[in-house]
Design a protein around this motif. Sequence first.
Motif, mmCIF file in Angstrom:
data_model
loop_
_atom_site.group_PDB
_atom_site.id
_atom_site.type_symbol
_atom_site.label_atom_id
_atom_site.label_comp_id
_atom_site.label_asym_id
_atom_site.label_seq_id
_atom_site.Cartn_x
_atom_site.Cartn_y
_atom_site.Cartn_z
ATOM 1 N N PHE A 42 0.873 -1.176 0.000
ATOM 2 C CA PHE A 42 0.000 0.000 0.000
ATOM 3 C C PHE A 42 0.907 1.223 0.000
ATOM 4 O O PHE A 42 1.459 1.608 1.023
ATOM 5 C CB PHE A 42 -0.908 -0.042 1.228
ATOM 6 N N ALA A 43 1.093 1.837 -1.177
ATOM 7 C CA ALA A 43 2.002 2.977 -1.334
ATOM 8 C C ALA A 43 1.257 4.257 -0.995
ATOM 9 O O ALA A 43 0.827 5.012 -1.869
ATOM 10 C CB ALA A 43 2.548 3.021 -2.764
ATOM 11 N N SER A 44 1.119 4.515 0.301
ATOM 12 C CA SER A 44 0.211 5.544 0.793
ATOM 13 C C SER A 44 0.892 6.893 0.995
ATOM 14 O O SER A 44 1.979 6.993 1.559
ATOM 15 C CB SER A 44 -0.393 5.085 2.128
ATOM 16 N N GLY A 45 0.207 7.934 0.555
ATOM 17 C CA GLY A 45 0.502 9.287 0.999
ATOM 18 C C GLY A 45 -0.326 9.577 2.240
ATOM 19 O O GLY A 45 -1.286 8.857 2.545
ATOM 20 N N LEU A 46 0.018 10.636 2.973
ATOM 21 C CA LEU A 46 -0.591 10.875 4.287
ATOM 22 C C LEU A 46 -1.016 12.325 4.435
ATOM 23 O O LEU A 46 -0.302 13.236 4.006
ATOM 24 C CB LEU A 46 0.413 10.541 5.393
ATOM 25 N N GLY A 210 -10.593 0.043 -4.571
ATOM 26 C CA GLY A 210 -10.999 -0.384 -5.905
ATOM 27 C C GLY A 210 -9.818 -1.007 -6.613
ATOM 28 O O GLY A 210 -8.721 -0.427 -6.618
ATOM 29 N N THR A 211 -10.006 -2.197 -7.196
ATOM 30 C CA THR A 211 -8.917 -2.878 -7.885
ATOM 31 C C THR A 211 -9.392 -3.474 -9.202
ATOM 32 O O THR A 211 -10.575 -3.757 -9.398
ATOM 33 C CB THR A 211 -8.314 -4.020 -7.039
ATOM 34 N N VAL A 212 -8.418 -3.667 -10.089
ATOM 35 C CA VAL A 212 -8.591 -4.490 -11.279
ATOM 36 C C VAL A 212 -7.759 -5.742 -11.068
ATOM 37 O O VAL A 212 -6.572 -5.652 -10.744
ATOM 38 C CB VAL A 212 -8.139 -3.740 -12.551
ATOM 39 N N ASP A 213 -8.371 -6.912 -11.209
ATOM 40 C CA ASP A 213 -7.731 -8.187 -10.891
ATOM 41 C C ASP A 213 -7.491 -8.986 -12.168
ATOM 42 O O ASP A 213 -8.420 -9.165 -12.971
ATOM 43 C CB ASP A 213 -8.615 -8.996 -9.935
ATOM 44 N N TYR A 214 -6.273 -9.474 -12.330
ATOM 45 C CA TYR A 214 -5.928 -10.272 -13.510
ATOM 46 C C TYR A 214 -5.409 -11.638 -13.072
ATOM 47 O O TYR A 214 -4.502 -11.734 -12.243
ATOM 48 C CB TYR A 214 -4.860 -9.575 -14.350
ATOM 49 N N SER A 215 -5.987 -12.708 -13.603
ATOM 50 C CA SER A 215 -5.563 -14.074 -13.289
ATOM 51 C C SER A 215 -4.658 -14.591 -14.392
ATOM 52 O O SER A 215 -5.091 -14.742 -15.544
ATOM 53 C CB SER A 215 -6.789 -14.990 -13.147
ATOM 54 N N TRP A 216 -3.386 -14.887 -14.041
ATOM 55 C CA TRP A 216 -2.476 -15.481 -15.013
ATOM 56 C C TRP A 216 -2.887 -16.913 -15.339
ATOM 57 O O TRP A 216 -2.795 -17.366 -16.472
ATOM 58 C CB TRP A 216 -1.044 -15.487 -14.466
ATOM 59 N N TYR A 226 -6.477 1.279 -6.146
ATOM 60 C CA TYR A 226 -6.298 2.497 -5.340
ATOM 61 C C TYR A 226 -7.118 2.344 -4.057
ATOM 62 O O TYR A 226 -8.217 1.783 -4.072
ATOM 63 C CB TYR A 226 -6.780 3.714 -6.109
ATOM 64 N N ARG A 227 -6.546 2.859 -2.963
ATOM 65 C CA ARG A 227 -7.161 2.679 -1.653
ATOM 66 C C ARG A 227 -7.124 3.966 -0.847
ATOM 67 O O ARG A 227 -6.150 4.734 -0.920
ATOM 68 C CB ARG A 227 -6.409 1.585 -0.896
ATOM 69 N N VAL A 228 -8.178 4.186 -0.064
ATOM 70 C CA VAL A 228 -8.245 5.296 0.888
ATOM 71 C C VAL A 228 -8.653 4.734 2.244
ATOM 72 O O VAL A 228 -9.632 3.984 2.337
ATOM 73 C CB VAL A 228 -9.252 6.372 0.446
ATOM 74 N N TYR A 240 -4.563 10.363 16.543
ATOM 75 C CA TYR A 240 -4.313 9.692 15.268
ATOM 76 C C TYR A 240 -5.499 9.984 14.353
ATOM 77 O O TYR A 240 -6.471 9.243 14.306
ATOM 78 C CB TYR A 240 -4.141 8.195 15.520
ATOM 79 N N ASP A 241 -5.482 11.139 13.694
ATOM 80 C CA ASP A 241 -6.564 11.608 12.835
ATOM 81 C C ASP A 241 -5.990 11.808 11.443
ATOM 82 O O ASP A 241 -5.520 12.897 11.104
ATOM 83 C CB ASP A 241 -7.155 12.904 13.394
ATOM 84 N N VAL A 242 -6.020 10.775 10.642
ATOM 85 C CA VAL A 242 -5.242 10.748 9.409
ATOM 86 C C VAL A 242 -6.025 10.078 8.286
ATOM 87 O O VAL A 242 -6.785 9.140 8.525
ATOM 88 C CB VAL A 242 -3.904 10.009 9.627
ATOM 89 N N THR A 243 -5.834 10.574 7.083
ATOM 90 C CA THR A 243 -6.332 9.913 5.876
ATOM 91 C C THR A 243 -5.145 9.451 5.055
ATOM 92 O O THR A 243 -4.235 10.236 4.774
ATOM 93 C CB THR A 243 -7.201 10.857 5.044
ATOM 94 N N MET A 244 -5.137 8.169 4.695
ATOM 95 C CA MET A 244 -4.092 7.573 3.865
ATOM 96 C C MET A 244 -4.679 7.242 2.508
ATOM 97 O O MET A 244 -5.779 6.680 2.425
ATOM 98 C CB MET A 244 -3.546 6.307 4.525
ATOM 99 N N ARG A 245 -3.978 7.561 1.438
ATOM 100 C CA ARG A 245 -4.470 7.266 0.097
ATOM 101 C C ARG A 245 -3.308 6.981 -0.826
ATOM 102 O O ARG A 245 -2.252 7.612 -0.714
ATOM 103 C CB ARG A 245 -5.329 8.416 -0.440
ATOM 104 N N GLY A 246 -3.507 6.004 -1.704
ATOM 105 C CA GLY A 246 -2.452 5.685 -2.647
ATOM 106 C C GLY A 246 -2.729 4.389 -3.382
ATOM 107 O O GLY A 246 -3.704 3.683 -3.095
ATOM 108 N N PRO A 247 -1.881 4.031 -4.346
ATOM 109 C CA PRO A 247 -2.061 2.794 -5.112
ATOM 110 C C PRO A 247 -1.784 1.555 -4.290
ATOM 111 O O PRO A 247 -1.010 1.578 -3.331
ATOM 112 C CB PRO A 247 -1.049 2.943 -6.260
#
Length: 255
Positions: A42-46, A210-216, A226-228, A240-247
Motif C-alpha cells: 500500500f504505497a500511501s501518501g498521508l 478499488g482494484t482491477v484483478d488479472y488471473s495469469w 487504489y485505496r483510501v 491519530y486523525d489521518v487519511t491515507m491514500r495511494g495505489p
Amino acid sequence: MTLSRFLRSAACLLVLSCAAGAAGAQAMDEDQPRLVLSGYLFASGLSGQASTFENLPPADIDLSFGDVLEDFEGGLMGVAEYRTGPVTLLGDMMFTQVRPGGTLQGPLASDVELRQRSLTLQTTALYRLHATPDMRVDLGAGLRYWHMDNKISTSSDALGYRTRSQDQDWVDPVVAARVQVRLAPGWAATAYADYGFSGVGSDKTWQLLGTVDYSWNERMSLRMGYRVLATDYRNGDFLYDVTMRGPVLGLAYRF
C-alpha cells in the motif's frame, strides 16, 4: 532538524506503520471452497494530524509515499481469504518498524531517535447476497485491531541519554461490503468498503478500495488499484486523525 519537522516525520511514520491492508479480492471463479493467500504493498501518501507522546503538540501531516519511506526499516503485509458456499472469511496482517532520527537545535540541542513498531490485524466475515455469472455482492462485518509500540531516545551533553516509551491498543468494529464484476476472461474489477463509528475504538474510521484483478492461471493472480483509509482515534494526548491514500499492488496464490 527543527522540532516541528521532527514531530511531522515521527507522526507520519506512525501513520504508515498503522496502515492496515484492505480486504483484498481475487479474480472471480467458480463457487467452491478455496483458500487464497496474498502479499501486498500500500504505497500511501498521508494527510491529517497525529501526536505520538504525551505533552507533545499534534503534528500536521501532508507527505507523499516517497517522503515516508526514507526512515522505513521493514515490514510484513499479507491477506488470507477463505470462502465456502456463500460465506467468506478475510484475515489481514501488517507488521512494520520505522526509525526516524535527527538533531533538535537550541540551547538543549540533542540527537533524537524514534523507534516505532506496529501490528495491525483485521478479520472480516462476508455473506453473499447476490450472485450471477458476471457479478457478486457481499455484505458483512469485522474488527480492526491496532497495536503501537513507540520509543523515543534523546542524547545531549546537557541532559545525557534519556528514553521514553508509550504503547497504544484499540479495536474498531466495522460494517463491510464488496462487489465483484467480471470484465473479460481472466479480468475482474472489485470494489470494497467498510465503515466504523461506534466510538469503541476510533471515533470514526472508513475505508475504500478499488482494484482491477488479472488471473495469469488457475493459481496466480495480480491486483492493482487504489485505496483510501481514514481513521480518527483519540486517547488523552494521543491523537491519530489521518487519511491515507495511494495505489495498491498485490500478488495472490490460490490453493
